[in-house]
Design an enzyme around this catalytic site. Sequence first.
Site, short mmCIF file in Angstrom:
data_model
loop_
_atom_site.label_atom_id
_atom_site.label_comp_id
_atom_site.label_asym_id
_atom_site.label_seq_id
_atom_site.Cartn_x
_atom_site.Cartn_y
_atom_site.Cartn_z
N LYS A 267 0.85 -1.20 0.00
CA LYS A 267 0.00 0.00 0.00
C LYS A 267 0.88 1.25 0.00
O LYS A 267 1.72 1.42 0.88
CB LYS A 267 -0.92 -0.01 1.23
CG LYS A 267 -1.73 1.28 1.41
CD LYS A 267 -2.71 1.17 2.60
CE LYS A 267 -3.40 2.52 2.86
NZ LYS A 267 -4.29 2.49 4.04
N LYS A 279 -10.22 12.68 8.37
CA LYS A 279 -9.81 12.20 9.68
C LYS A 279 -9.75 13.36 10.68
O LYS A 279 -9.54 14.50 10.28
CB LYS A 279 -8.39 11.61 9.58
CG LYS A 279 -8.30 10.27 8.89
CD LYS A 279 -6.87 9.76 8.91
CE LYS A 279 -6.75 8.43 8.18
NZ LYS A 279 -7.43 7.32 8.87
N ASP A 290 1.45 5.95 5.85
CA ASP A 290 0.50 5.09 5.16
C ASP A 290 1.09 4.46 3.90
O ASP A 290 0.40 3.77 3.15
CB ASP A 290 -0.80 5.86 4.85
CG ASP A 290 -2.04 4.99 4.99
OD1 ASP A 290 -1.94 3.90 5.58
OD2 ASP A 290 -3.10 5.39 4.48
N ASP A 349 -12.25 7.26 3.59
CA ASP A 349 -11.07 6.96 4.39
C ASP A 349 -10.68 5.47 4.30
O ASP A 349 -9.59 5.08 4.68
CB ASP A 349 -11.32 7.36 5.85
CG ASP A 349 -10.03 7.44 6.65
OD1 ASP A 349 -8.94 7.39 6.04
OD2 ASP A 349 -10.13 7.55 7.89
N GLU A 351 -9.56 3.80 1.93
CA GLU A 351 -9.00 3.92 0.58
C GLU A 351 -7.97 2.85 0.27
O GLU A 351 -7.74 2.54 -0.90
CB GLU A 351 -8.39 5.32 0.39
CG GLU A 351 -6.94 5.49 0.90
CD GLU A 351 -6.78 5.26 2.39
OE1 GLU A 351 -7.76 5.39 3.13
OE2 GLU A 351 -5.66 4.95 2.84
N ARG A 353 -8.00 -0.38 0.72
CA ARG A 353 -8.60 -1.55 0.04
C ARG A 353 -8.93 -1.22 -1.40
O ARG A 353 -8.96 -2.11 -2.24
CB ARG A 353 -9.82 -2.03 0.83
CG ARG A 353 -10.83 -0.96 1.07
CD ARG A 353 -11.75 -1.27 2.26
NE ARG A 353 -11.14 -0.94 3.54
CZ ARG A 353 -11.72 -1.12 4.72
NH1 ARG A 353 -12.93 -1.63 4.80
NH2 ARG A 353 -11.11 -0.80 5.83
N1 BES Z 1 -4.53 4.25 6.87
C1 BES Z 1 -5.74 4.02 7.59
C2 BES Z 1 -5.58 2.96 8.66
C3 BES Z 1 -4.85 3.39 9.91
C4 BES Z 1 -5.49 4.15 10.87
C5 BES Z 1 -3.61 2.95 10.15
C6 BES Z 1 -4.84 4.50 12.02
C7 BES Z 1 -2.94 3.26 11.31
C8 BES Z 1 -3.55 4.04 12.26
C9 BES Z 1 -6.85 3.53 6.65
O1 BES Z 1 -6.81 4.02 5.38
C10 BES Z 1 -8.13 3.93 7.26
O2 BES Z 1 -8.34 5.10 7.40
N2 BES Z 1 -8.96 2.96 7.62
C11 BES Z 1 -10.20 3.22 8.27
C12 BES Z 1 -11.22 2.28 7.72
C13 BES Z 1 -12.63 2.60 8.15
C14 BES Z 1 -13.10 3.90 7.54
C15 BES Z 1 -13.53 1.47 7.74
C16 BES Z 1 -10.01 3.01 9.75
O3 BES Z 1 -9.28 2.09 10.15
O4 BES Z 1 -10.54 3.80 10.53
ZN ZN Z 2 -4.90 4.62 4.69
ZN ZN Z 3 -7.85 5.92 5.24
#
Ligand code: BES
Ligand code: ZN
Ligand code: ZN
Length: 495
Positions: A267, A279, A290, A349, A351, A353
């Site tokens: 990723k 966020k 990320d 957010d 993104e 996947r």
């Molecule tokens: N890059 C984030 C995941 C992340 C969050 C990694 C905090 C490390 C610390 C990812 O893109 C994301 O924002 N995922 C969301 C998914 C949700 C919207 C279903 C998440 O984990 O909140």
């Molecule tokens: Zn992310």
């Molecule tokens: Zn995200």
Amino acid sequence: MLNFTASTQSSTQIKSDALIVRIFEGEKILEPKIKELDKKLNGEISELLKSGDFEGKLKDVVTIYSHKRIEAKRIILIGLGKKKDFSMERSRETISHIIPLIKKFKAKSAAILLTKIQPKNAGVQTAIQAIVEALFLSSYTFLEYKNLKENRMSLEAIHFVLNTATDRTKALRGAKTGYIIASAVNFSRDLANKPGNHMTPQALADAAMQMAKENKIKCKVLEKPEIKKLGMGAFLGVNKGSPLDPKFIVLEYFGKKTGQPTVLVGKGITFDTGGISIKPSRKMEEMKFDMCGAANVLGIMKAVSELKLPYKLIGLIPATENMPSGEAIKPGDIVKAMNGKTIQVTNTDAEGRLILADALSYAARYKPKAVIDYATLTGAVIAALGTDYTAALTNDEKLFSKLEKASKESGEKIWRLPLAESYREKIKSPIADIDNIGTQEGAGTITAGLILQEFVSYPWIHLDIAGTAWTTTPKPGKPIGATGEGIRLTLEFLK
Ligand code: BES
Ligand code: ZN
Ligand code: ZN
């Protein structure tokens, strides 16, 4: 490359800024090499042990000045803990405890006295590899943006004092391997520690190109028109809010001619604001990490090539920012991935996947024998496993048992989560094939895994490294910042 040497010479005769002596807890009789040293030092070591001032416990460290009694300037004693508990991971950890001293002394040369006991099952080569890895992984600092470059690792030469002369070749091979691996991990850390304004998709592509050029790896960067032509609508959807073009990085290493390749997918979100589903500000700066999955892929490929390993290995990195703007993808928008499946983007957010959907679809063209993806994919994985375990989700039992073995060897911890059949229903969208967050309560990491699985047609392991890819508190072998976790695990797995 650092200067590594090895011999069975008496440790008293080796010139160095620091002679490192490792001692087990509660050891009554000193090993001959240490005894010899103790004698020259007028029994200082045995006195330390007798008095209890140094017990050989896991975190014990003591410095003795030689006052010209031996050739080395000083002796650093490190405790190894109890003999019965000694392991590769312990060996690595004990080395991390002396790094502050090495740096403080600005030691340019060190000699390391090997004990007769290697960690369980390990030969001299593996034992030395682990020591060298630990030295360079725990001394890592990211100084690129500092004017004062203090706190830098000073060592230029390391001598291993062996018990048997026939171990020399193995010792040097172990040192070289360890150094290549640690350098690859630190290379990956350097990339991931850079902030979003410097580590852009273009910068990531440039770094990949440069690394490939130095290592006999083929590298091409697919630009936006080609990405469009391939039908990577999910990846392009994520890119829409960013003023910076996406890059799809393809690396090919042919360490052997025939057979199916292993494909690594990383990723590469160079900054994740969340997009329109923005966020909160707290800790948002950490979202420069990320692209740690992408950095892992580059680190692994670098090491594999430098070690000249006989594999066919492909690296795929979809790279873009995730930004809000008037042109950004909106909640509810529907995109179509390269394999033809449509996705409703309920939350922008989620993104990772989306970009992986296209990268995993693209991977199919290699008819891979295995695909591993590395992604800082879900905050939920931290709730599930904390910050010491990477989550592994897979459709292949054999792959998993191999990876589990590699995890034990490398000390990089993984824990399996299920691709739960009963939750599969929940990722369906009423108006598209898939919804990008689904409706399952909790189980965010599993939901993300199930979504990725929709784009997979081969043996595959998904590694969610959101908890392990960087650290905000120093851990043994892992200074603050990007960790490169997953690289040593994979190198062990490939082996
Ligand atoms: N890059 C984030 C995941 C992340 C969050 C990694 C905090 C490390 C610390 C990812 O893109 C994301 O924002 N995922 C969301 C998914 C949700 C919207 C279903 C998440 O984990 O909140
Ligand atoms: Zn992310
Ligand atoms: Zn995200």
